[in-house]
Motif scaffolding. Structure first.
Motif, PDB file in Angstrom:
ATOM      1  N   SER A  38     -30.502  44.048 -26.896  1.00  0.00           N
ATOM      2  CA  SER A  38     -29.542  43.492 -27.842  1.00  0.00           C
ATOM      3  C   SER A  38     -28.148  43.469 -27.234  1.00  0.00           C
ATOM      4  CB  SER A  38     -29.517  44.317 -29.136  1.00  0.00           C
ATOM      5  OG  SER A  38     -30.809  44.432 -29.711  1.00  0.00           O
ATOM      6  N   VAL A  39     -27.346  42.541 -27.719  1.00  0.00           N
ATOM      7  CA  VAL A  39     -25.923  42.493 -27.394  1.00  0.00           C
ATOM      8  C   VAL A  39     -25.174  42.967 -28.633  1.00  0.00           C
ATOM      9  CG1 VAL A  39     -23.963  41.054 -26.723  1.00  0.00           C
ATOM     10  CG2 VAL A  39     -26.241  40.590 -25.779  1.00  0.00           C
ATOM     11  N   VAL A  40     -24.466  44.088 -28.502  1.00  0.00           N
ATOM     12  CA  VAL A  40     -23.783  44.718 -29.620  1.00  0.00           C
ATOM     13  C   VAL A  40     -22.280  44.601 -29.415  1.00  0.00           C
ATOM     14  CG1 VAL A  40     -23.503  46.847 -30.947  1.00  0.00           C
ATOM     15  CG2 VAL A  40     -25.712  46.326 -29.865  1.00  0.00           C
ATOM     16  N   ALA A  41     -21.577  44.132 -30.443  1.00  0.00           N
ATOM     17  CA  ALA A  41     -20.121  44.016 -30.391  1.00  0.00           C
ATOM     18  C   ALA A  41     -19.487  45.179 -31.135  1.00  0.00           C
ATOM     19  CB  ALA A  41     -19.668  42.695 -31.000  1.00  0.00           C
ATOM     20  N   GLY A  42     -18.315  45.587 -30.673  1.00  0.00           N
ATOM     21  CA  GLY A  42     -17.601  46.678 -31.316  1.00  0.00           C
ATOM     22  C   GLY A  42     -16.132  46.363 -31.489  1.00  0.00           C
ATOM     23  N   LEU A  43     -15.621  46.609 -32.688  1.00  0.00           N
ATOM     24  CA  LEU A  43     -14.189  46.472 -32.970  1.00  0.00           C
ATOM     25  C   LEU A  43     -13.615  47.878 -33.124  1.00  0.00           C
ATOM     26  CD1 LEU A  43     -11.871  44.420 -33.684  1.00  0.00           C
ATOM     27  CD2 LEU A  43     -12.404  44.909 -36.086  1.00  0.00           C
ATOM     28  N   PRO A  44     -12.643  48.284 -32.287  1.00  0.00           N
ATOM     29  CA  PRO A  44     -12.087  49.637 -32.389  1.00  0.00           C
ATOM     30  C   PRO A  44     -11.629  49.954 -33.802  1.00  0.00           C
ATOM     31  CG  PRO A  44     -11.303  48.560 -30.402  1.00  0.00           C
ATOM     32  CD  PRO A  44     -12.029  47.507 -31.199  1.00  0.00           C
ATOM     33  N   ILE A  45     -11.804  51.209 -34.190  1.00  0.00           N
ATOM     34  CA  ILE A  45     -11.535  51.603 -35.565  1.00  0.00           C
ATOM     35  C   ILE A  45     -10.073  51.375 -35.953  1.00  0.00           C
ATOM     36  CG2 ILE A  45     -11.117  53.996 -34.884  1.00  0.00           C
ATOM     37  CD1 ILE A  45     -12.798  52.761 -38.150  1.00  0.00           C
ATOM     38  N   ASP A  46      -9.135  51.557 -35.020  1.00  0.00           N
ATOM     39  CA  ASP A  46      -7.723  51.339 -35.340  1.00  0.00           C
ATOM     40  C   ASP A  46      -7.442  49.862 -35.608  1.00  0.00           C
ATOM     41  OD1 ASP A  46      -7.145  54.032 -35.111  1.00  0.00           O
ATOM     42  OD2 ASP A  46      -6.576  53.889 -32.992  1.00  0.00           O
ATOM     43  N   THR A  47      -8.079  48.982 -34.847  1.00  0.00           N
ATOM     44  CA  THR A  47      -7.913  47.541 -35.095  1.00  0.00           C
ATOM     45  C   THR A  47      -8.557  47.154 -36.412  1.00  0.00           C
ATOM     46  OG1 THR A  47      -7.993  47.169 -32.701  1.00  0.00           O
ATOM     47  CG2 THR A  47      -8.247  45.246 -34.115  1.00  0.00           C
ATOM     48  N   PHE A  48      -9.684  47.760 -36.733  1.00  0.00           N
ATOM     49  CA  PHE A  48     -10.340  47.531 -38.022  1.00  0.00           C
ATOM     50  C   PHE A  48      -9.382  47.839 -39.174  1.00  0.00           C
ATOM     51  CE2 PHE A  48     -12.695  49.263 -41.632  1.00  0.00           C
ATOM     52  CZ  PHE A  48     -13.646  48.273 -41.879  1.00  0.00           C
ATOM     53  N   HIS A  49      -8.713  48.971 -39.121  1.00  0.00           N
ATOM     54  CA  HIS A  49      -7.790  49.345 -40.202  1.00  0.00           C
ATOM     55  C   HIS A  49      -6.532  48.487 -40.174  1.00  0.00           C
ATOM     56  CE1 HIS A  49      -9.516  52.870 -42.290  1.00  0.00           C
ATOM     57  NE2 HIS A  49     -10.211  52.998 -41.175  1.00  0.00           N
ATOM     58  N   TRP A  50      -6.096  48.037 -38.999  1.00  0.00           N
ATOM     59  CA  TRP A  50      -4.941  47.129 -38.947  1.00  0.00           C
ATOM     60  C   TRP A  50      -5.274  45.831 -39.679  1.00  0.00           C
ATOM     61  CZ3 TRP A  50      -3.759  42.249 -37.371  1.00  0.00           C
ATOM     62  CH2 TRP A  50      -2.401  41.928 -37.266  1.00  0.00           C
ATOM     63  N   LEU A  51      -6.478  45.315 -39.474  1.00  0.00           N
ATOM     64  CA  LEU A  51      -6.884  44.085 -40.166  1.00  0.00           C
ATOM     65  C   LEU A  51      -6.992  44.312 -41.670  1.00  0.00           C
ATOM     66  CD1 LEU A  51      -9.567  42.707 -37.679  1.00  0.00           C
ATOM     67  CD2 LEU A  51      -7.323  41.722 -38.166  1.00  0.00           C
ATOM     68  N   ARG A  82     -21.911  61.926 -35.671  1.00  0.00           N
ATOM     69  CA  ARG A  82     -20.860  61.621 -34.700  1.00  0.00           C
ATOM     70  C   ARG A  82     -19.704  60.888 -35.383  1.00  0.00           C
ATOM     71  NH1 ARG A  82     -21.711  64.524 -29.998  1.00  0.00           N
ATOM     72  NH2 ARG A  82     -23.958  64.758 -29.744  1.00  0.00           N
ATOM     73  N   PRO A  83     -18.465  61.113 -34.950  1.00  0.00           N
ATOM     74  CA  PRO A  83     -17.327  60.423 -35.570  1.00  0.00           C
ATOM     75  C   PRO A  83     -17.341  58.932 -35.263  1.00  0.00           C
ATOM     76  CG  PRO A  83     -16.621  61.675 -33.650  1.00  0.00           C
ATOM     77  CD  PRO A  83     -18.046  62.065 -33.904  1.00  0.00           C
ATOM     78  N   VAL A  84     -16.814  58.142 -36.175  1.00  0.00           N
ATOM     79  CA  VAL A  84     -16.792  56.697 -36.007  1.00  0.00           C
ATOM     80  C   VAL A  84     -15.672  56.315 -35.043  1.00  0.00           C
ATOM     81  CG1 VAL A  84     -15.333  56.439 -38.056  1.00  0.00           C
ATOM     82  CG2 VAL A  84     -16.633  54.480 -37.209  1.00  0.00           C
ATOM     83  N   THR A  85     -15.983  55.449 -34.093  1.00  0.00           N
ATOM     84  CA  THR A  85     -14.986  54.946 -33.141  1.00  0.00           C
ATOM     85  C   THR A  85     -14.883  53.422 -33.168  1.00  0.00           C
ATOM     86  OG1 THR A  85     -16.690  54.970 -31.411  1.00  0.00           O
ATOM     87  CG2 THR A  85     -15.236  56.890 -31.559  1.00  0.00           C
ATOM     88  N   TYR A  86     -15.948  52.760 -33.621  1.00  0.00           N
ATOM     89  CA  TYR A  86     -15.983  51.292 -33.665  1.00  0.00           C
ATOM     90  C   TYR A  86     -16.645  50.848 -34.965  1.00  0.00           C
ATOM     91  CZ  TYR A  86     -15.001  50.982 -28.618  1.00  0.00           C
ATOM     92  OH  TYR A  86     -14.426  51.060 -27.376  1.00  0.00           O
ATOM     93  N   TRP A  87     -16.347  49.619 -35.344  1.00  0.00           N
ATOM     94  CA  TRP A  87     -17.129  48.890 -36.340  1.00  0.00           C
ATOM     95  C   TRP A  87     -18.036  47.960 -35.548  1.00  0.00           C
ATOM     96  CZ3 TRP A  87     -15.684  43.826 -39.026  1.00  0.00           C
ATOM     97  CH2 TRP A  87     -16.589  43.548 -40.062  1.00  0.00           C
ATOM     98  N   PHE A  88     -19.354  48.077 -35.760  1.00  0.00           N
ATOM     99  CA  PHE A  88     -20.328  47.416 -34.909  1.00  0.00           C
ATOM    100  C   PHE A  88     -20.941  46.172 -35.556  1.00  0.00           C
ATOM    101  CE2 PHE A  88     -20.631  51.817 -33.200  1.00  0.00           C
ATOM    102  CZ  PHE A  88     -20.308  51.533 -31.890  1.00  0.00           C
ATOM    103  N   GLY A  89     -21.363  45.245 -34.695  1.00  0.00           N
ATOM    104  CA  GLY A  89     -22.098  44.070 -35.125  1.00  0.00           C
ATOM    105  C   GLY A  89     -23.093  43.643 -34.062  1.00  0.00           C
ATOM    106  N   VAL A  90     -24.083  42.861 -34.474  1.00  0.00           N
ATOM    107  CA  VAL A  90     -25.130  42.395 -33.571  1.00  0.00           C
ATOM    108  C   VAL A  90     -24.880  40.933 -33.225  1.00  0.00           C
ATOM    109  CG1 VAL A  90     -27.613  42.080 -33.236  1.00  0.00           C
ATOM    110  CG2 VAL A  90     -26.779  43.995 -34.612  1.00  0.00           C
ATOM    111  N   VAL A  91     -24.698  40.669 -31.937  1.00  0.00           N
ATOM    112  CA  VAL A  91     -24.547  39.292 -31.469  1.00  0.00           C
ATOM    113  C   VAL A  91     -25.927  38.698 -31.166  1.00  0.00           C
ATOM    114  CG1 VAL A  91     -23.524  37.799 -29.715  1.00  0.00           C
ATOM    115  CG2 VAL A  91     -22.277  39.823 -30.519  1.00  0.00           C
TER     116      VAL A  91
END
Length: 319
Positions: A145-158, A88-97
């Motif tokens: 689990s509580v999973v956090a996601g940062l949109p891929i466009d915001t990831f590349h902006w950072l 599947r294409p990437v849409t978010y950068w994920f993390g575990v809270v």
């Protein structure tokens, strides 16, 4: 189930979401509708406490942090839910809270290979996010689990604007590379004890998983899923590590007492040729094992049943 059209990178949740106030009177239609809600459709803004569990936010400048916080979303994953799926294409950068995820893949014969576990504080998939390529693995929740996601466009902006964020991502890539090199080495040893020790050392990595601390909330069954062993064999390996003073088995989890010793026990097994368990695994099929000499060390997989039984009663994942 199929993925929803608006969330190509997130798998459909298979469990119904039922209101605690109407759980006895929910109609079958509402139940079916709730089953179709994906993690993306159940997303929400993170709470202040959840934001504190995201380690890379502290490395951002005020403007960068404000933009990241505005874009961040979190979702509540149930046991067995897939956060993302291979291909599947990437849409978010994920993390575990909170909780515990498993990174794995299946081959054509249905066999599963587990790459890593992701405990609280861990973020993953930065290599996939940088290249914007499809996922090469599955991410599945082993517990709620509580999973956090940062949109891929915001990831590349950072990546384009934040020096602190770049340093964090570089550190992630470097630590992940070391983790997988160590995993490859231990997989060649054939020692179950070394496999469990390596798995625990990886989960207690303070740079990759700063939210773990000194106590990891994990059951023997969950650890078995991550290292590819049965719960009984994991229990025996934990007994050996506890006898060495590297860990202490507590109710509902494990406390690390000596992390350097836990890591050295992995490479100690390599220097000894994989330990007794490794030598047994290397013995040709059908060849009888030689009788142990007097005073010889007991093989790792043949400890007294009573010692393992104590841990089974008091340790995590006990029946």
């Amino acid at each position: 189930m199929d993925q929803s059209n608006d969330t190509p990178g997130i798998w459909i949740c298979r469990r119904p979401v039922v209101s605690p106030f109407t759980k006895d009177r929910v109609s079958p239609i509402l139940s079916r509708m709730s089953e179709e809600l994906s993690l993306h459709q159940r997303r929400r803004h993170p709470t202040p406490a959840e934001l504190q569990g995201i380690p890379w936010l502290a490395a951002l400048a005020p403007e960068e942090r404000s933009r990241a916080v505005e874009a961040l979303v979190v979702g509540d994953a149930q046991v067995g839910d897939f956060v993302c799926r291979r291909g599947r294409p990437v849409t978010y950068w994920f993390g575990v809270v909170e909780g515990l995820l498993k990174m794995s893949t299946d081959n054509a014969r249905g066999q599963t290979m587990t790459f890593a576990g992701v405990p609280p504080g861990g973020w993953f998939g930065e290599g996939t996010a940088v290249k914007r390529e499809p996922y090469r693995y599955d991410i599945q929740a082993l517990r709620r689990s509580v999973v956090a996601g940062l949109p891929i466009d915001t990831f590349h902006w950072l990546l384009d604007h934040s020096l602190g964020f770049n340093r964090f991502v570089m550190q992630q890539l470097n630590e992940r590379l070391g983790q997988f090199i160590a995993a490859r080495e231990i997989d060649r040893l054939g020692s179950p004890d070394a496999r469990v020790a390596r798995g625990l050392a990886a989960l207690f990595n303070p740079l990759l998983y700063p939210g773990v601390g000194h106590v990891l909330r994990i059951t023997q069954q969950e650890l078995g899923y991550l290292v590819g062993l049965s719960r009984q064999r994991v229990n025996e390996a934990l007994a050996a590590l506890q006898a060495q003073g590297a860990i202490r088995v507590e109710y509902g989890g494990l406390r690390v007492l000596d992390l350097p010793a836990l890591r050295e026990s992995v490479f100690g097994a390599a220097e000894e040729g994989g330990g007794d368990a490794g030598r047994c695994a290397a013995r040709p099929a059908g060849r009888a094992a030689a009788a142990p000499q007097a005073g010889a060390r007991r093989p790792a997989g043949r400890r007294p049943v009573a010692a393992a039984g104590v841990l089974r009663q008091a340790g995590p994942g006990s029946p």
